[in-house]
Design an enzyme around this catalytic site. Structure first.
Site, PDB file in Angstrom:
ATOM      1  N   GLY A 211      34.691  38.861  41.482  1.00  0.00           N
ATOM      2  CA  GLY A 211      33.862  37.678  41.260  1.00  0.00           C
ATOM      3  C   GLY A 211      34.282  36.849  40.060  1.00  0.00           C
ATOM      4  O   GLY A 211      33.551  35.967  39.619  1.00  0.00           O
TER       5      GLY A 211
ATOM      6  N   SER B 121      38.465  39.005  43.997  1.00  0.00           N
ATOM      7  CA  SER B 121      38.833  37.581  44.020  1.00  0.00           C
ATOM      8  C   SER B 121      39.902  37.241  45.052  1.00  0.00           C
ATOM      9  O   SER B 121      40.739  36.367  44.813  1.00  0.00           O
ATOM     10  CB  SER B 121      39.259  37.108  42.621  1.00  0.00           C
ATOM     11  OG  SER B 121      38.166  37.175  41.737  1.00  0.00           O
TER      12      SER B 121
ATOM     13  N   HIS C 229      30.774  51.273  45.365  1.00  0.00           N
ATOM     14  CA  HIS C 229      31.194  49.960  44.859  1.00  0.00           C
ATOM     15  C   HIS C 229      30.894  49.909  43.356  1.00  0.00           C
ATOM     16  O   HIS C 229      29.903  50.475  42.894  1.00  0.00           O
ATOM     17  CB  HIS C 229      30.446  48.847  45.601  1.00  0.00           C
ATOM     18  CG  HIS C 229      31.001  47.498  45.313  1.00  0.00           C
ATOM     19  ND1 HIS C 229      30.732  46.825  44.141  1.00  0.00           N
ATOM     20  CD2 HIS C 229      31.856  46.707  46.012  1.00  0.00           C
ATOM     21  CE1 HIS C 229      31.388  45.671  44.154  1.00  0.00           C
ATOM     22  NE2 HIS C 229      32.082  45.578  45.274  1.00  0.00           N
TER      23      HIS C 229
ATOM     24  N   ASN D 242      32.442  42.011  52.351  1.00  0.00           N
ATOM     25  CA  ASN D 242      31.255  42.596  51.735  1.00  0.00           C
ATOM     26  C   ASN D 242      30.351  41.439  51.325  1.00  0.00           C
ATOM     27  O   ASN D 242      30.635  40.740  50.360  1.00  0.00           O
ATOM     28  CB  ASN D 242      31.692  43.420  50.506  1.00  0.00           C
ATOM     29  CG  ASN D 242      30.512  43.948  49.711  1.00  0.00           C
ATOM     30  OD1 ASN D 242      29.362  43.837  50.144  1.00  0.00           O
ATOM     31  ND2 ASN D 242      30.805  44.526  48.547  1.00  0.00           N
TER      32      ASN D 242
ATOM     33  N   GLU E 121      39.404  48.211  43.735  1.00  0.00           N
ATOM     34  CA  GLU E 121      38.788  46.974  43.256  1.00  0.00           C
ATOM     35  C   GLU E 121      38.696  47.021  41.735  1.00  0.00           C
ATOM     36  O   GLU E 121      37.747  47.608  41.191  1.00  0.00           O
ATOM     37  CB  GLU E 121      37.383  46.820  43.842  1.00  0.00           C
ATOM     38  CG  GLU E 121      37.366  46.729  45.347  1.00  0.00           C
ATOM     39  CD  GLU E 121      36.131  45.992  45.859  1.00  0.00           C
ATOM     40  OE1 GLU E 121      36.314  45.014  46.580  1.00  0.00           O
ATOM     41  OE2 GLU E 121      35.008  46.380  45.514  1.00  0.00           O
TER      42      GLU E 121
ATOM     43  N   GLU F 187      29.606  47.750  41.587  1.00  0.00           N
ATOM     44  CA  GLU F 187      28.268  47.236  41.250  1.00  0.00           C
ATOM     45  C   GLU F 187      27.231  48.349  41.370  1.00  0.00           C
ATOM     46  O   GLU F 187      26.290  48.416  40.575  1.00  0.00           O
ATOM     47  CB  GLU F 187      27.937  46.035  42.156  1.00  0.00           C
ATOM     48  CG  GLU F 187      28.767  44.814  41.762  1.00  0.00           C
ATOM     49  CD  GLU F 187      29.118  43.870  42.892  1.00  0.00           C
ATOM     50  OE1 GLU F 187      28.529  43.957  43.983  1.00  0.00           O
ATOM     51  OE2 GLU F 187      30.022  43.021  42.675  1.00  0.00           O
TER      52      GLU F 187
ATOM     53  N   LYS G  82      27.503  41.569  50.121  1.00  0.00           N
ATOM     54  CA  LYS G  82      26.656  41.936  48.976  1.00  0.00           C
ATOM     55  C   LYS G  82      25.206  41.529  49.278  1.00  0.00           C
ATOM     56  O   LYS G  82      24.818  41.538  50.438  1.00  0.00           O
ATOM     57  CB  LYS G  82      27.210  41.333  47.686  1.00  0.00           C
ATOM     58  CG  LYS G  82      28.687  41.707  47.484  1.00  0.00           C
ATOM     59  CD  LYS G  82      29.229  41.408  46.127  1.00  0.00           C
ATOM     60  CE  LYS G  82      30.693  41.829  46.046  1.00  0.00           C
ATOM     61  NZ  LYS G  82      31.272  41.630  44.719  1.00  0.00           N
TER      62      LYS G  82
END
Ligand code: 13P
Length: 252
Positions: A177, A214, A101, A12, A171, A103, A14
């Protein structure tokens, strides 16, 4: 199990990637596959930003790499300024779409219900949704991770889903991250919970589950050491061809 027994190595990107560096990254990955006929034990998927999806999909056509979008609308066409329809994703040759996701849930207000509508629409177009679920640090700390996972699965997975036409990405938000990968035991516990909920909602435990958060070349072997993990969804490390390739290699 959907998608044979191959591990899925999904990247991904992003909101990263301009034309030049994305071509380079894609070519570097293509060069890692000695011949398009090589039967690697994994399926690689890259999910570039929407501006590059068409071009990168053309670049990888005929190679072992597939592509996916990072989001799509639940609508098929019309007056929805700024949206990208699943028909458009399909039209450029992409096969997958990441939906829900964390985010998008956190910054763009996507609820389970919105994710389910988008996933249904993607399924109707023959795309494979990669539906993301995962608890926040606060939820983990108060001991509600399993309940959150169950709620997200029950309500983000659309009615027409089967264990063969969707992929789930677990996730944990606190691992994205941050450099903090979930422990192997956390991964095993949550993935088996997801299988339990899949059986409840879809009638089978045999669903494809990716771990994301990660994942790096240094921890990938451990992540793949349990059969609960059918693949990985990689953010930061998917922007480096060597790192992404080494993660793929750790799966075989
Ligand atoms: P990182 O691999 O950068 O933690 O991102 C994971 C992720 O969000 C993939 O969708």
């Amino acid at each position: 199990m959907a998608f044979s027994n191959k591990k899925i190595i999904a990247g991904n990107w992003k909101m990263n990637g301009l034309k030049q560096d994305s071509w380079q990254l894609t070519n570097d990955l293509l060069n890692k596959f000695e011949s398009p006929d090589d039967n690697f034990g994994f399926q690689m998927i890259i999910c570039p930003p929407a501006t590059l999806l068409s071009e990168i999909t053309s670049m990888v056509e005929g190679s072992p790499i597939a592509t996916g979008a990072q989001n799509c609308s639940d609508r098929l066409n019309g007056a929805y300024t700024g949206e990208i329809s699943p028909i458009m994703v399909k039209d450029v040759g992409a096969k997958f779409v990441i939906l829900g996701h964390s985010e998008r849930r956190a910054y763009y207000g996507e609820t389970n219900e919105i994710v389910a509508l988008k996933a249904q629409s993607a399924l109707d177009q023959g795309l494979t949704p990669i539906i993301c679920i995962g608890e926040t640090l606060e939820q983990k700390e108060v001991g509600s991770a399993l309940a959150v996972i169950e709620d997200q699965f029950m309500n983000s997975v659309p009615v027409n889903a089967t264990v063969d036409n969707i992929i789930i990405a677990y996730e944990p938000v606190w691992a994205i991250g941050t450099g903090k990968v979930a422990t192997l035991q956390d991964i095993i516990d949550i993935h088996s919970k997801i299988r339990e909920v899949a059986e409840k909602k879809l009638g089978s435990k045999n669903i494809t589950i990716l771990y994301g958060g990660s994942v790096k070349p240094t921890n990938a072997k451990e992540v793949f050491s349990t059969d609960e993990v059918n693949g990985v969804l990689v953010g930061g490390a998917s922007l480096n061809a060597d790192d992404f390739w080494n993660i793929a290699m750790a799966s075989i």
